[in-house]
Design a protein around this motif. Structure first.
Motif, PDB file in Angstrom:
ATOM      1  N   CYS A 115      -6.820   9.334   1.320  1.00 39.46           N
ATOM      2  CA  CYS A 115      -7.144   8.035   1.773  1.00 39.46           C
ATOM      3  C   CYS A 115      -7.128   6.734   2.090  1.00 39.46           C
ATOM      4  O   CYS A 115      -7.110   5.994   2.919  1.00 39.46           O
TER       5      CYS A 115
ATOM      6  N   GLY B 290      -5.623   7.015   5.694  1.00 41.30           N
ATOM      7  CA  GLY B 290      -6.790   6.802   6.688  1.00 41.30           C
ATOM      8  C   GLY B 290      -6.633   5.273   6.479  1.00 41.30           C
ATOM      9  O   GLY B 290      -6.945   4.845   7.688  1.00 41.30           O
ATOM     10  N   VAL B 291      -6.607   4.523   5.596  1.00 38.63           N
ATOM     11  CA  VAL B 291      -7.085   2.727   5.468  1.00 38.63           C
ATOM     12  C   VAL B 291      -5.744   2.049   5.933  1.00 38.63           C
ATOM     13  O   VAL B 291      -5.716   1.989   6.963  1.00 38.63           O
TER      14      VAL B 291
ATOM     15  N   ILE C  97      -3.914   3.283   8.364  1.00 43.00           N
ATOM     16  CA  ILE C  97      -3.266   3.437   9.948  1.00 43.00           C
ATOM     17  C   ILE C  97      -5.112   2.319  10.219  1.00 43.00           C
ATOM     18  O   ILE C  97      -4.832   2.367  11.800  1.00 43.00           O
ATOM     19  N   TRP C  98      -6.071   2.673   9.754  1.00 39.09           N
ATOM     20  CA  TRP C  98      -7.087   1.996   9.920  1.00 39.09           C
ATOM     21  C   TRP C  98      -6.726   0.243  10.164  1.00 39.09           C
ATOM     22  O   TRP C  98      -7.414  -0.618  11.736  1.00 39.09           O
ATOM     23  N   VAL C  99      -5.803  -0.119   9.342  1.00 37.30           N
ATOM     24  CA  VAL C  99      -5.761  -1.808   9.237  1.00 37.30           C
ATOM     25  C   VAL C  99      -4.813  -2.027  11.016  1.00 37.30           C
ATOM     26  O   VAL C  99      -4.758  -2.769  10.730  1.00 37.30           O
TER      27      VAL C  99
ATOM     28  N   VAL D 216      -4.098   0.106  13.107  1.00 38.29           N
ATOM     29  CA  VAL D 216      -4.562   0.651  14.726  1.00 38.29           C
ATOM     30  C   VAL D 216      -6.299  -0.252  15.789  1.00 38.29           C
ATOM     31  O   VAL D 216      -5.825  -0.545  16.186  1.00 38.29           O
ATOM     32  N   ASP D 217      -6.780  -0.091  14.274  1.00 37.87           N
ATOM     33  CA  ASP D 217      -7.891  -0.890  15.160  1.00 37.87           C
ATOM     34  C   ASP D 217      -8.041  -2.559  15.510  1.00 37.87           C
ATOM     35  O   ASP D 217      -7.894  -3.201  15.593  1.00 37.87           O
TER      36      ASP D 217
ATOM     37  N   GLY E  34     -10.768  -5.175  14.434  1.00 36.10           N
ATOM     38  CA  GLY E  34     -10.595  -5.434  12.857  1.00 36.10           C
ATOM     39  C   GLY E  34      -9.771  -6.322  12.005  1.00 36.10           C
ATOM     40  O   GLY E  34      -9.138  -7.759  12.825  1.00 36.10           O
TER      41      GLY E  34
ATOM     42  N   ARG F 238      -6.235  -6.303  11.991  1.00 38.05           N
ATOM     43  CA  ARG F 238      -4.957  -6.010  13.244  1.00 38.05           C
ATOM     44  C   ARG F 238      -4.611  -7.869  13.337  1.00 38.05           C
ATOM     45  O   ARG F 238      -3.552  -8.125  12.550  1.00 38.05           O
TER      46      ARG F 238
ATOM     47  N   LEU G 129       0.289   2.395   4.168  1.00 33.27           N
ATOM     48  CA  LEU G 129       0.884   2.864   5.288  1.00 33.27           C
ATOM     49  C   LEU G 129       1.896   4.606   4.838  1.00 33.27           C
ATOM     50  O   LEU G 129       1.085   5.487   4.168  1.00 33.27           O
TER      51      LEU G 129
END
Length: 144
Positions: free
Chosen positions: A26, A29-30, A32-34, A36-37, A40, A42, A59
């Motif tokens: 988890c 995943g969070v 990577i999301w922060v 790459v997004d 949002g 970045r 990460l």
């Protein structure tokens, strides 16, 4: 009796390491999301170098916990000494990282207050300005 206790300990170690494995997945995943997004976090993270570094630390810690949980699960079920040794080395590495983070938090404790973050937010946030990347990103985060 002794065999039952060791068997119970083996399965408990597997269970706890499975939860560490899921938590690392988890966190990974969070992280990577922060990073790459595109719409949002970045822009918010890129505005402050300390937050940008924090995203990469999140990460890295997610990847390390993911690997730690995997090694602990496999080492516990198979009773493999090599995997359990790597598990111990990762636990030691995490302990040293936490110790260094505590020392850095103590050194930079004046920058970790609510007033510091509020001041920085007020300095960069321009309310309903849709042309400013920081303000529009914060607006979309608050709406969401």
């Amino acid at each position: 009796m002794e065999g039952d206790c060791l068997s119970c300990m083996k399965y408990l170690m597997f269970l706890f390491n499975f939860f560490i494995f899921l938590g690392g997945a988890c966190l990974l995943g969070v992280g990577i999301w922060v990073i790459v997004d595109p719409t949002g976090f970045r822009e918010i993270v890129a505005a402050n170098p300390l937050l940008f570094t924090g995203a990469y630390i999140m990460l890295a810690m997610g990847a390390m916990l993911f690997l730690l949980g995997f090694l602990g699960c496999c080492g516990a079920i198979r009773e493999n000494k090599c995997l359990l040794l790597f598990f111990f080395m990762f636990i030691l590495l995490i302990f040293l990282a936490e110790l260094s983070a505590a020392i850095l938090a103590f050194i930079f404790r004046e920058n970790l207050t609510r007033e510091f973050f509020t001041k920085e937010l007020k300095k960069h946030y321009l309310r309903n300005n849709d042309t400013d990347v920081f303000s529009s990103t914060w607006n979309s985060v608050m709406i969401t």
